[in-house]
Design an enzyme around this catalytic site. Structure first.
Site, short mmCIF file in Angstrom:
data_model
loop_
_atom_site.label_atom_id
_atom_site.label_comp_id
_atom_site.label_asym_id
_atom_site.label_seq_id
_atom_site.Cartn_x
_atom_site.Cartn_y
_atom_site.Cartn_z
N LYS C 86 0.83 -1.21 0.00
CA LYS C 86 0.00 0.00 0.00
C LYS C 86 0.86 1.26 0.00
CE LYS C 86 -2.25 -1.00 3.73
NZ LYS C 86 -1.60 -2.29 3.95
N CYS C 182 -11.93 1.52 16.87
CA CYS C 182 -10.72 0.69 16.83
C CYS C 182 -9.81 0.80 18.03
CB CYS C 182 -9.96 0.90 15.52
SG CYS C 182 -9.12 2.45 15.34
N MET C 183 -9.76 1.93 18.72
CA MET C 183 -8.78 2.06 19.79
C MET C 183 -9.36 2.30 21.17
SD MET C 183 -6.15 1.42 18.19
CE MET C 183 -5.29 1.36 19.75
N MET C 375 -7.04 -5.23 16.70
CA MET C 375 -8.50 -5.25 16.76
C MET C 375 -9.08 -6.52 17.39
SD MET C 375 -8.95 -2.38 15.99
CE MET C 375 -7.52 -1.39 15.67
N GLY C 412 -4.50 1.17 14.29
CA GLY C 412 -4.87 0.91 12.91
C GLY C 412 -4.85 2.14 12.01
N GLN C 413 -4.86 3.32 12.60
CA GLN C 413 -4.95 4.53 11.79
C GLN C 413 -3.71 5.40 11.99
OE1 GLN C 413 -9.09 6.09 11.11
NE2 GLN C 413 -9.31 5.53 13.23
#
Lengths: 147, 80, 846
Positions: C86, C182-183, C375, C412-413
């Site tokens: 990516k 997510c967090m 996650m 995740g971000q």
């Protein structure tokens, strides 16, 4: 100015040669489509076809410098585990000549601290983190990237 | 409109015949080839359907051993 | 000779084909493929990757105002020149052909209408109608009637400006980030155990640990660069081993010395078993426990975060409660003694010898252990508990806050830490670990923001899932979503989000660069500048703050999130937003707009901006469209004001370096003191705050200064069953998540042709026996049905995810198959984070 919103549907109309429909669309606002195309949020999308991985003799050309080459063959039977890396049975420095495969570049034989290695860097052991196959399918929307 | 390029591998002794069949097809240009029977061609046509049909047709030409799609470009008509 | 674009494209096609086949071309054929005769040199500049929380640095190459190439940044400590697939294709994410370039409003007969079609409007018209709706709602329902949903992908100042606009400007705490999805459980775990958010360790642990344990993280696909560092250690360090826990087999198992598949929810049992093993074998560090740990237990039977009228919530004794009470060591030992090897193996279905092998690694005082999770542990109806249970193991052994001994929560971000968490864009938070419900914390914020006392609302706002429920129940009517695609990511949209957004009582605005499913479901779409089109800053999972300069201009009329928030704030006077009573307390604010009070307030606007202000070390000049528009260096002003929270607030150890420093370095890990970053928090010798706050500390000892007494909380929590389990009708578990090639809902990656072709569809990964039982084969067409919705796709029984019987996996990147329609909106009752890893479905032939 009219918004240019590309959609699967519009592309389809063009590719079917139904250009004569264009004038009748002028009166309606240009519809805004997500990647669902004209399938409404509460509808079910059309079934997808079964995909095959591209097989391209000689490789798929890269689109910019430093792009990791794409895998031009099926890798369903390839295994990379703690004990084996079947990519390297063709692509390693030792084997590539015999198998006529692409040889990993020098960068793959360096440690994180820039010293040279005999075998492929353990940090690059999982080939598929950077190299992927390509299915025979067209993009969902075009991309204007220019090198 | 769609532009794509293909690499075609023919049996070397069929090269001339394949050339002949190709020039008779709509939207096809042959750009370069070698004596081992390899050709690089483009298909340029407004219809994508035509392009995919042409690719299939080419594989059926006598003497063609394989075709590989190398490059595919698609764009709305009004951009041109 | 001028050639048409068609000729140019065709000549590129020819070159590609000829190169591939090894055929020769004439010089003119080659020349025409090169295009323009004069080409500027490519200009390279550093920029953090736009995708996951790893925070790789890349070099972006620009030429003639466009990004033309990207490559791994060799000077970056994080990735040392490497990228994942990516990251390599970042150069294409901004150039999808369907970029939005003008605001679009639903209109009929020239006016806004819920059932109208999207028409292009000016920014003025867009903000006019939006302000009209927001003001009407504020008047009718007060601050709780409006809400904003942001993102862990916001740049630091985007989130900071949003927080200021909502919390200080509109006095509404209805601001939440998608990081809630997510967090939030990780945050809950940190706050309860250590009183301060974010990991004590850093990525350097990857080179120091002897053993790695993945608790619900598929790093091979989701954090490939960190994975490659871990692989490097595993393959080069003698005795290094990798343990992987998951509910199905994924790519990370390819490296596992001990791969374990457990029954969903039984990770709670496994973690308690390890603690029990450590105690039974007297392996725990008595001195460490005595000096640095308090033992507590948490209230149990806390429900599942569903709507209060749901039977499961009515049945729960203590829904949503998280109170801690003291426990002696003996009581704790007794509480975990139930989790024997036999019991744990039977419940989790993990073979006993594998569980024991894992426990031994933790219990061995000589082995340095790094636990990693994402996650699998956070998107869990007992996510906060589970985070705590892993800290318990590390605290029992004293294996924490030193090189290689590291419980490490991955993100995740790209700025889940830097923006969502550190800036505090959650419904209950303020910057730098402060919270809205504490008067002393609000006071600090009001002082720094120069607000009258009592401006900040003490009531916790609506969290991500609750916002949708409140929209549906018409308690909230205006909603602004920025920098995320909640319609594809949020749970149970058929029953909550879709009807809520369609309700004519509600006005929904979505800011996005692309027409996502969220955008097309909204009433107003605001075209948004992304990534390299603005000056930005992210904070990664190891507390590293990284900046970048604006590289190119955004297309058409699109504007950054920051520009949008600041411009929109011009639409409100303080009287409209605060009410006369509050304004009377500070007459100097009278008649001013929120923009004047929040941004052009003599503080945020104190750094001047000229067209050549932003330069790199080589004196090359960069644009900054926001600063040019507002007339001052906006990002610098906001960041410098934000830094005051880190130094003037009551929570120590958050210090970051001055703004200008970050433009020169490849990021720094906070706390940054006198230019020096911190690799391990809470330990003397690494973290300067330890000695400062506890002068008597022994050399190399720890001090958990986030808690008042300097001690961390070890919190016992038992196993409790999941919210739903497969039954006769819905006989399978469904788990959703990502794949390597796509990022989240695929807004960017689906528009990169190579990434799309690498993984074009969301398939359902299934066990071959389950397929057989249903008369299905690889590639068969199926319907996946849950009590909440259905989707169709094809079966994959031999792909990268190998499922155990009774469980299927469907990724969520594919807008054509909205797997979130199937997901139940059950959340961790403490963190309010949705459980995306387990709900019930059935799979039938389509």
């Amino acid at each position: 100015m009219k918004t240019k919103i590309n959609t699967g549907v519009k592309t389809l109309l063009f590719s079917l040669g139904l250009l004569t429909l264009q004038p009748s669309l002028v009166f309606a606002a240009d519809p805004v489509y997500s990647l669902r195309g004209d399938v409404a949020m509460d509808e079910i999308s059309e079934m997808i076809p079964n995909r095959r991985a591209m097989a391209v003799d000689g490789g798929i050309s890269v689109t910019f410098e430093d792009q990791p080459p794409l895998i031009p063959h099926n890798i369903d039977k390839t295994r990379i585990t703690l004990h084996e890396n079947s990519c390297l049975s063709c692509h390693s420095k030792k084997n590539f000549k015999e198998t006529n495969a692409v040889r990993p570049p020098k960068s793959h034989y360096m440690t994180r601290k820039d010293s040279k290695l005999k075998k492929i860097s353990t940090g690059r052991y999982f080939c598929t983190q950077c190299h992927v196959t390509q299915a025979y399918t067209k993009p969902l929307v075009g991309n204007d990237f220019k090198n | 409109m769609t532009i794509c390029s293909l690499v075609i591998q023919t049996k070397p002794d069929h090269l001339r015949a394949v050339n002949k069949s190709l020039v008779n097809m709509d939207g096809i240009e042959i750009h370069t080839q070698n004596q081992q029977g390899k050709l690089a061609i483009t298909i340029d046509h407004p219809s994508r359907e035509y392009c995919s049909k042409a690719m299939t047709d080419i594989t059926h030409i006598d003497g063609v051993m394989s075709t590989s799609l190398i490059f595919e470009y698609q764009e709305d008509q009004d951009d041109f | 000779m001028k050639q048409s674009r068609r000729d140019f494209i065709k000549s590129q096609a020819v070159v590609a084909a000829a190169t591939t086949a090894g055929l020769s071309l004439s010089a003119t054929q080659l020349a025409s493929a090169k295009g323009d005769d004069v080409q500027e040199d490519i200009k390279w500049d550093k920029i953090p990757c736009r995708f996951c929380g790893t925070g790789c640095s890349v070099l972006a190459g620009t030429r003639e105002g466009r990004i033309v190439a990207t490559q791994g940044d060799p000077d970056s400590d994080v990735n040392k020149g490497l990228n994942c697939i990516k990251g390599y294709f970042l150069s294409k994410i901004m150039y999808g052909k369907d970029r939005l370039t003008t605001p679009l409003l639903r209109k009929k007969d020239g006016k806004y209408s819920k059932d109208g079609d999207f028409e292009e409007v000016s920014w003025d018209e867009a903000f006019d109608i939006m302000a009209e709706k927001w003001k009407a709602t504020l008047k009718e329902k007060g601050p709780s009637g409006v809400g904003m949903f942001g993102s862990g992908q916001w740049a630091i100042w985007d989130g900071y400006a949003a927080s200021k606009f909502m919390k200080a400007g509109l006095r509404s705490n209805n601001l939440d980030p998608n990081a809630r999805h997510c967090m939030a459980s990780a945050v809950g775990g940190f706050m309860r155990a250590f009183g301060s958010d974010e990991p004590m360790g850093s990525y350097d642990d990857l080179e120091h640990a002897d053993a790695f344990v993945l608790w619900g993280a598929n790093m091979a696909e989701m954090h490939p660069i960190l994975w490659s560092r871990l692989v490097d250690t595993r393959l080069t360090r003698e005795g290094a081993e990798v343990h992987v826990l998951s509910t199905y087999t994924h790519r990370s198992f390819e490296l596992a010395d001990n791969g374990m598949i457990f029954e969903p929810q039984t990770d709670l049992i496994i973690a308690n078993y390890i603690a029990n093993y450590i105690i039974q074998n007297k392996a725990y560090d008595k001195q460490f426990l005595a000096d640095h740990v308090n033992i507590k237990k948490t209230v149990t039977d806390i429900g599942y975060g569903l709507r209060p009228e749901h039977p499961l919530e009515k049945k729960a004794k203590n829904p949503g409660k998280g109170k801690l009470s003291n426990m002696s060591f003996d009581e704790y030992a007794k509480a975990v003694s139930k989790y024997t090897l036999e019991y744990s193996s039977e419940k989790s279905k993990v073979p006993a010898e594998q569980l024991e092998r894992l426990a031994k690694v933790y219990a061995d005082p000589k082995k340095k252990v790094m636990s990693l999770w994402t996650m699998g542990m956070n998107q869990h109806t007992r996510g906060v508990w589970m985070n705590g249970l892993v800290y318990n193991i590390h605290l029992l052994m004293g294996k924490i806050a030193e090189p290689g001994n590291s419980p490490f929560s991955l993100t995740g971000q790209p700025s889940a830490c830097g923006t969502a968490r550190e800036v505090g864009t959650f419904a209950h938070r303020l910057p730098a670990d402060l919270v809205v419900k504490k008067a002393s914390h609000r006071k600090v914020a009001e002082k720094i923001w120069k607000l009258p006392e009592g401006t900040i609302n003490p009531k916790v706002g609506y969290h991500a899932v609750l916002m949708q429920r409140m929209l549906k129940d018409r308690k909230m009517n205006c909603y602004w979503q920025q920098c995320n695609n909640n319609m594809q990511a949020g749970p149970n949209i058929n029953e909550e989000m879709l009807p809520a957004w369609k309700d004519p009582a509600n006005f929904i605005a979505v800011s996005d660069p692309y027409p996502t499913v969220s955008a097309i479901s909204a009433d107003l779409i605001l075209p948004t500048a992304m990534w390299a089109e603005k000056e930005g800053a992210f904070g990664n999972a190891e507390r590293r703050t990284q900046f970048w300069r604006q590289q190119v201009k955004a297309p058409g009329e699109s504007k950054s999130d920051l520009w949008q928030i600041m411009e929109f704030s011009k639409r409100f006077t303080v009287e409209e937003a605060w009410g006369e009573e509050l304004v009377a307390k500070t007459p100097e604010h009278k008649g001013k707009t929120l923009y004047q009070v929040l941004f052009k307030n003599g503080q945020v606007d104190k750094f001047p901006y000229k067209s050549d202000t932003v330069q790199d070390e080589e004196k090359r000049v960069y644009q900054n469209d926001e600063s040019k528009h507002f007339g001052f260096y906006v990002q610098k002003g906001l960041f410098e004001e934000y830094r005051r929270f880190q130094t003037e607030g009551p929570k120590p150890g958050h210090d970051q370096a001055p703004f200008d420093t970050y433009h020169k370095v490849r990021g720094l890990r906070w706390p940054v003191v006198e230019g020096k970053e911190t690799l391990w928090r809470y330990r003397e010798g690494y973290d300067p705050f330890v000695k400062k706050l506890n002068p008597k500390v022994k050399k190399g000892d720890v001090y958990f200064y986030g808690q008042k007494d300097g001690k961390a909380n070890l919190i016992f929590a038992p196993y409790e069953p999941p919210h739903e389990t497969p039954n006769e009708e819905y006989d399978m578990w469904l788990c959703t998540g990502r794949l390597l090639e796509h990022w989240h809902t695929g807004t960017m990656t689906n528009r990169v042709p190579e990434l799309h072709r690498a993984a074009p569809d969301a398939l359902v990964y299934m066990n071959p026996n389950d397929a057989k039982k249903r008369n299905l084969r690889n590639g068969s067409k199926v319907k996946i049905i849950s009590p909440r919705g259905e989707i169709t796709t094809r079966v994959n029984v031999r792909g990268r995810n190998k499922m155990p019987e009774g469980m299927v996996f469907v990724p969520f990147f594919d807008a054509r198959r909205l797997v979130n329609k199937l997901i139940i909106d059950a959340t961790d009752p403490l963190s309010k984070e949705t459980d995306y890893k387990k709900c019930v479905v059935k799979v039938i032939k389509a």
